[in-house]
Design a protein around this motif. Structure first.
Motif: not given
Length: 184
Positions: A28-35
């Motif tokens: 989830q933390i990495f998904q935020a980075a991808l945004r």
């Protein structure tokens, strides 16, 4: 916590304990980075996860950088302590491509910085504390090699992640905008 509260009350915490994010939370933390804003959809960043069992190796890489770059005894002590301050560290590598004229290097670097900040906010939203650490050791050749950096890549820092000690609730002070906001 709503988004505006998260943004206006965010702070760094340097004393971090177990637990660190689990795999689902880390995703989830990495998904935020991808945004993060990403002109050209370049994803000019990579992340290196360092879990507790590899902290000694991480500490050795920092100490190697201190020796290589002649950073002195004070920085050596800091390097020795840094690896033990959190149960998880995420290294951030900005993958810079100077040949892309449409998206200059400075913009690629900002994108990597925005992705890093998004990870910090996501970690906070999940209940974790963190701090973004940088320093001259980011240029150490053993660290760059361990992070698989190309010549043009730049390590922009480490997010130290974990659970913080509960602090007494302090009054939230409103920060002054006087020196940072003007009108045209």
């Amino acid at each position: 916590m709503d988004a505006l509260q998260l943004l206006t009350e965010r702070s760094s915490q340097k004393k971090l304990n177990e637990p660190a994010p689990n795999e689902q939370q880390l995703n989830q933390i990495f998904q935020a980075a991808l945004r993060a804003p990403d002109h050209g959809k370049l994803q000019p960043y990579r992340f290196v996860v360092i879990k507790k069992e590899k902290m000694a190796t991480f500490g050795d890489l920092l100490k190697s950088a201190v020796h290589e770059l002649n950073l002195g005894e004070e920085r050596l002590k800091k390097a020795e302590n840094l690896a033990g301050r959190a149960p998880m560290v995420i290294g951030i590598v900005a993958k810079l491509d100077p040949t892309i004229k449409k998206v200059p290097e400075w913009e690629q670097l900002l994108c990597a910085g925005c992705a890093t900040y998004a990870m910090q906010l996501a970690a906070n939203a999940l209940g974790f504390k963190n701090v973004w650490i940088s320093g001259p050791w980011l240029e150490g050749s053993a660290l760059r090699n361990a992070f698989r950096c190309e010549a043009q890549d730049k390590i922009i820092g480490f997010i130290m992640l974990g659970s913080g000690e509960e602090k007494l609730e302090r009054e939230k002070k409103v920060l002054s905008l006087d020196d940072v906001v003007s009108s045209l």
